[in-house]
Write a protein that holds these residues in place. Structure first.
Motif, PDB file in Angstrom:
ATOM      1  N   SER A  15      18.809 -23.510  76.497  1.00 39.82           N
ATOM      2  CA  SER A  15      17.651 -22.794  77.013  1.00 39.82           C
ATOM      3  C   SER A  15      17.071 -23.611  78.153  1.00 39.82           C
ATOM      4  O   SER A  15      17.223 -24.830  78.180  1.00 39.82           O
ATOM      5  CB  SER A  15      16.580 -22.623  75.934  1.00 39.82           C
ATOM      6  OG  SER A  15      17.004 -21.738  74.942  1.00 39.82           O
ATOM      7  N   GLY A  24      17.997 -17.936  77.766  1.00 36.57           N
ATOM      8  CA  GLY A  24      16.905 -18.396  76.920  1.00 36.57           C
ATOM      9  C   GLY A  24      15.937 -19.280  77.674  1.00 36.57           C
ATOM     10  O   GLY A  24      16.347 -20.126  78.475  1.00 36.57           O
ATOM     11  N   VAL A  74      14.250 -14.665  75.362  1.00 36.72           N
ATOM     12  CA  VAL A  74      15.531 -14.462  76.035  1.00 36.72           C
ATOM     13  C   VAL A  74      15.259 -13.395  77.075  1.00 36.72           C
ATOM     14  O   VAL A  74      14.823 -12.287  76.745  1.00 36.72           O
ATOM     15  CB  VAL A  74      16.632 -14.012  75.045  1.00 36.72           C
ATOM     16  CG1 VAL A  74      17.931 -13.728  75.788  1.00 36.72           C
ATOM     17  CG2 VAL A  74      16.834 -15.066  73.963  1.00 36.72           C
TER      18      VAL A  74
END
Length: 138
Positions: A83, A130, A124
């Motif tokens: 992420s 993410g 997301v």
């Protein structure tokens, strides 16, 4: 504003950080294990997760990036993603960025105050990327 990589190692974070330290000179500047976090009212910590790394900040050269063991999913296979962690200058900007990324996406943790930040949320985005949006503590 700045964006930092946040890498999830699916249970191998400590091993990876040791390797990066030995091979690349990376320095762990902050580390928190799951057992060090306050109790979670939404659920119990899965057995075996206590000593796993919930969060680490790593300095490599002039860059600081972040890592975690993540959820330690036995079915996930090798490295299953990452992420981007966006740290905003203030709470209003952070919430604005979070809401913009959530448009057409999927919120995985609603925007809220946490024990480590005045504001944090996970999403997301519509492209499948993410994001973790946060406000640093003063």
């Amino acid at each position: 504003m700045y964006v930092q990589p946040y890498v999830f190692f699916n249970g191998r974070c400590e091993e990876a950080l040791k390797y990066y330290g030995e091979k690349l000179g990376a320095e762990v500047v902050c580390q928190m294990r799951y057992k060090e976090a306050p109790p979670d009212a939404q659920g119990q910590l899965r057995a075996g997760m206590e000593d796993k790394i919930m969060h680490a900040s790593i300095k490599l050269g002039s860059t600081v990036w972040m890592a975690s063991d993540g959820h330690c999913d036995p079915n996930a296979g090798p490295m299953n993603g990452f992420s981007l962690s966006l740290t905003a200058d203030d709470a209003a900007s952070a919430e604005k960025y979070f809401n913009a990324l959530a448009e057409g996406g999927r919120v995985t943790m609603p925007w809220q105050a946490t024990f480590w930040s005045k504001g944090f949320g996970m999403v997301v985005d519509r492209f499948g990327l993410g994001w973790m949006v946060t406000v640093p503590e003063d």
